[in-house]
Design a protein around this motif. Sequence first.
Motif, PDB file in Angstrom:
ATOM      1  N   PHE A   6       0.835  -1.201   0.000  1.00  0.00           N
ATOM      2  CA  PHE A   6       0.000   0.000   0.000  1.00  0.00           C
ATOM      3  C   PHE A   6       0.868   1.250   0.000  1.00  0.00           C
ATOM      4  CE2 PHE A   6       0.753  -1.276   4.348  1.00  0.00           C
ATOM      5  CZ  PHE A   6       1.052  -0.100   5.011  1.00  0.00           C
ATOM      6  N   TYR A   7       0.216   2.357  -0.331  1.00  0.00           N
ATOM      7  CA  TYR A   7       0.820   3.675  -0.203  1.00  0.00           C
ATOM      8  C   TYR A   7       0.240   4.313   1.047  1.00  0.00           C
ATOM      9  CZ  TYR A   7       2.082   3.191  -5.154  1.00  0.00           C
ATOM     10  OH  TYR A   7       2.587   2.760  -6.350  1.00  0.00           O
ATOM     11  N   ASP A   8       1.082   5.017   1.788  1.00  0.00           N
ATOM     12  CA  ASP A   8       0.646   5.787   2.955  1.00  0.00           C
ATOM     13  C   ASP A   8       0.993   7.244   2.701  1.00  0.00           C
ATOM     14  OD1 ASP A   8       0.049   6.881   5.475  1.00  0.00           O
ATOM     15  OD2 ASP A   8       1.906   6.113   6.376  1.00  0.00           O
ATOM     16  N   LEU A   9      -0.023   8.042   2.363  1.00  0.00           N
ATOM     17  CA  LEU A   9       0.153   9.482   2.225  1.00  0.00           C
ATOM     18  C   LEU A   9       0.025  10.059   3.632  1.00  0.00           C
ATOM     19  CD1 LEU A   9       0.426  12.084   0.570  1.00  0.00           C
ATOM     20  CD2 LEU A   9      -2.072  12.039   0.290  1.00  0.00           C
ATOM     21  N   ALA A  10       1.114  10.581   4.165  1.00  0.00           N
ATOM     22  CA  ALA A  10       1.158  11.056   5.550  1.00  0.00           C
ATOM     23  C   ALA A  10       1.340  12.569   5.572  1.00  0.00           C
ATOM     24  CB  ALA A  10       2.309  10.384   6.294  1.00  0.00           C
ATOM     25  N   VAL A  25      -4.233   5.396   3.623  1.00  0.00           N
ATOM     26  CA  VAL A  25      -3.721   4.087   3.229  1.00  0.00           C
ATOM     27  C   VAL A  25      -4.463   3.725   1.944  1.00  0.00           C
ATOM     28  CG1 VAL A  25      -3.551   1.656   3.870  1.00  0.00           C
ATOM     29  CG2 VAL A  25      -3.191   3.439   5.602  1.00  0.00           C
ATOM     30  N   LEU A  26      -3.705   3.667   0.834  1.00  0.00           N
ATOM     31  CA  LEU A  26      -4.333   3.543  -0.483  1.00  0.00           C
ATOM     32  C   LEU A  26      -3.631   2.499  -1.341  1.00  0.00           C
ATOM     33  CD1 LEU A  26      -4.716   7.382  -0.973  1.00  0.00           C
ATOM     34  CD2 LEU A  26      -6.534   5.774  -0.359  1.00  0.00           C
ATOM     35  N   ALA A  27      -4.350   2.054  -2.379  1.00  0.00           N
ATOM     36  CA  ALA A  27      -3.852   0.962  -3.207  1.00  0.00           C
ATOM     37  C   ALA A  27      -3.354   1.399  -4.582  1.00  0.00           C
ATOM     38  CB  ALA A  27      -4.951  -0.093  -3.380  1.00  0.00           C
ATOM     39  N   SER A  28      -3.519   2.679  -4.925  1.00  0.00           N
ATOM     40  CA  SER A  28      -3.048   3.111  -6.246  1.00  0.00           C
ATOM     41  C   SER A  28      -2.523   4.536  -6.184  1.00  0.00           C
ATOM     42  CB  SER A  28      -4.168   3.023  -7.281  1.00  0.00           C
ATOM     43  OG  SER A  28      -5.085   4.084  -7.121  1.00  0.00           O
ATOM     44  N   LEU A  29      -1.652   4.850  -7.102  1.00  0.00           N
ATOM     45  CA  LEU A  29      -1.102   6.192  -7.187  1.00  0.00           C
ATOM     46  C   LEU A  29      -2.189   7.193  -7.567  1.00  0.00           C
ATOM     47  CD1 LEU A  29       1.362   7.931  -6.848  1.00  0.00           C
ATOM     48  CD2 LEU A  29       2.005   7.412  -9.211  1.00  0.00           C
ATOM     49  N   ASP A  30      -3.151   6.796  -8.382  1.00  0.00           N
ATOM     50  CA  ASP A  30      -4.260   7.695  -8.722  1.00  0.00           C
ATOM     51  C   ASP A  30      -5.030   8.096  -7.475  1.00  0.00           C
ATOM     52  OD1 ASP A  30      -3.659   7.786 -11.418  1.00  0.00           O
ATOM     53  OD2 ASP A  30      -5.055   6.178 -11.948  1.00  0.00           O
ATOM     54  N   VAL A  32      -3.784   8.268  -4.465  1.00  0.00           N
ATOM     55  CA  VAL A  32      -2.887   9.162  -3.733  1.00  0.00           C
ATOM     56  C   VAL A  32      -2.990  10.573  -4.302  1.00  0.00           C
ATOM     57  CG1 VAL A  32      -0.462   9.706  -3.245  1.00  0.00           C
ATOM     58  CG2 VAL A  32      -1.278   7.346  -3.035  1.00  0.00           C
ATOM     59  N   LYS A  33      -2.987  10.689  -5.613  1.00  0.00           N
ATOM     60  CA  LYS A  33      -3.069  12.007  -6.256  1.00  0.00           C
ATOM     61  C   LYS A  33      -4.365  12.722  -5.882  1.00  0.00           C
ATOM     62  CE  LYS A  33      -0.166  10.806 -10.209  1.00  0.00           C
ATOM     63  NZ  LYS A  33      -0.120  10.609 -11.678  1.00  0.00           N
ATOM     64  N   VAL A 129       1.233  19.872  -8.078  1.00  0.00           N
ATOM     65  CA  VAL A 129       2.220  18.870  -7.682  1.00  0.00           C
ATOM     66  C   VAL A 129       2.817  18.329  -8.971  1.00  0.00           C
ATOM     67  CG1 VAL A 129       2.625  16.690  -6.486  1.00  0.00           C
ATOM     68  CG2 VAL A 129       0.862  18.272  -5.640  1.00  0.00           C
ATOM     69  N   ASP A 130       4.129  18.395  -9.095  1.00  0.00           N
ATOM     70  CA  ASP A 130       4.801  17.932 -10.311  1.00  0.00           C
ATOM     71  C   ASP A 130       5.077  16.428 -10.208  1.00  0.00           C
ATOM     72  OD1 ASP A 130       6.237  17.534 -12.608  1.00  0.00           O
ATOM     73  OD2 ASP A 130       7.737  19.086 -12.206  1.00  0.00           O
TER      74      ASP A 130
END
Length: 170
Positions: A6-10, A25-30, A32-33, A129-130
């Motif tokens: 997973f991704y954790d955007l903190a 707590v997410l499963a894809s970069l999309d 997260v964006k 965000v680049d």
Amino acid sequence: MMKKSFYDLAFGVAPGGARKDAHYVLASLDEVKIALAEELAEEINLYLLCWYGADLSLHVYQQEELAQSIDLHPFITISIDGYMDITFKGPGEPVGYDFRADDGAGDEKERLSSKMFCGSLGDAVSVSVDWSRIEVPPLTGETVAEDDEDDVVELAEGHLGAYGYQDFEE
């Protein structure tokens, strides 16, 4: 039970004058964006980044092991009508506006930090965000899932999290 990736955007501020310890707590970069865009659309969060030096990181977990942490500050640009663009060297290091000099200067309602805090900038502010400069590795193996309420993962800070948003300061 298979360990999940997973991704954790903190997004957090150490306890003090302000508090925030939000994690997505997410499963894809999309995903997260989208989550990051929502956070950065709130002016109070821009205030936390610029004034309090909030931490903003993307943690990549592969099979529940922290594989990489990415500081997102260097990839963010805050544009405000009438001001130079604000970028960041890192947490607590905004470039383009001196927020410390803002403290105590002139009419409080006219200070940029006050405008951010009160959310009075409205359409005058935009954030980008680049993502093209951020090297985010893809997740491997099975990922956390929105529909699995039993998916509880341990984050580096020792918190237990599930898919989606949680703020450990609430």
